[in-house]
Design an enzyme around this catalytic site. Structure first.
Site, short mmCIF file in Angstrom:
data_model
loop_
_atom_site.label_atom_id
_atom_site.label_comp_id
_atom_site.label_asym_id
_atom_site.label_seq_id
_atom_site.Cartn_x
_atom_site.Cartn_y
_atom_site.Cartn_z
N SER A 1 -18.10 -45.83 -5.91
CA SER A 1 -18.27 -45.56 -7.34
C SER A 1 -17.35 -44.42 -7.78
O SER A 1 -16.15 -44.61 -7.78
CB SER A 1 -19.71 -45.31 -7.76
OG SER A 1 -19.80 -45.47 -9.17
N HIS B 1 -15.76 -32.62 -16.15
CA HIS B 1 -15.22 -32.20 -17.43
C HIS B 1 -15.44 -30.69 -17.50
O HIS B 1 -16.57 -30.23 -17.31
CB HIS B 1 -15.94 -32.90 -18.60
CG HIS B 1 -15.96 -34.39 -18.45
ND1 HIS B 1 -14.90 -35.18 -18.81
CD2 HIS B 1 -16.91 -35.21 -17.96
CE1 HIS B 1 -15.20 -36.44 -18.57
NE2 HIS B 1 -16.41 -36.49 -18.06
N CYS C 1 -23.13 -45.49 -4.00
CA CYS C 1 -24.08 -46.43 -3.43
C CYS C 1 -23.85 -46.50 -1.92
O CYS C 1 -22.87 -45.97 -1.40
CB CYS C 1 -23.94 -47.80 -4.07
SG CYS C 1 -22.31 -48.54 -3.85
#
Length: 128
Positions: free
Chosen positions: A74, A79, A94
């Site tokens: 994933s 930020h 996962c």
């Protein structure tokens, strides 16, 4: 880091996934894109994730950085708001990868005075 977060073993490539929403307050080194990418690479390695690509963007004039590590399992994203000494991170994995294993490298690199972690299990309704 909060101490109430426990590790859960999962089968390779399996659901459910584990999604951490992390906030760093009073953090440092948030305006150096090369450093941020290096830290994301280390965090992925620590989680035993397969790094597929790194990408970033630097905002001017604030110096904020948005960076993304695409993983086979994933992603990890960050930020940053250097002026506010704040960073928002998203870590989703996962299978057998452990997103919690990312936290030491991230914490050591950005040295937040306060951190919060929301730990979500994803994909439970997809399991029969």
């Amino acid at each position: 880091m909060p101490e109430n977060i426990a590790s859960r073993p999962e089968a390779a490539g399996s659901l459910p996934g584990r999604h951490l929403i992390v906030e760093f307050h009073e953090a440092a080194s948030l305006d150096n894109a090369a450093f941020v990418l290096q830290v994301l690479r280390q965090a992925a390695e620590d989680a035993k994730a397969q790094l597929l690509a790194l990408h970033h963007h630097v905002f001017t004039p604030s110096g904020g950085v948005t960076a993304f590590a695409m993983l086979a399992e994933s992603h990890i994203s960050i930020h940053t708001w250097p002026v506010e000494c704040y960073a928002a991170l998203d870590i989703f994995m996962c299978g057998v990868c452990n997103p919690l294993a990312c936290l030491p490298a991230l914490s050591m690199a950005f040295r937040p005075k306060r951190a919060t972690v929301l730990d979500l299990t994803r994909g439970l309704d997809a399991i029969d």
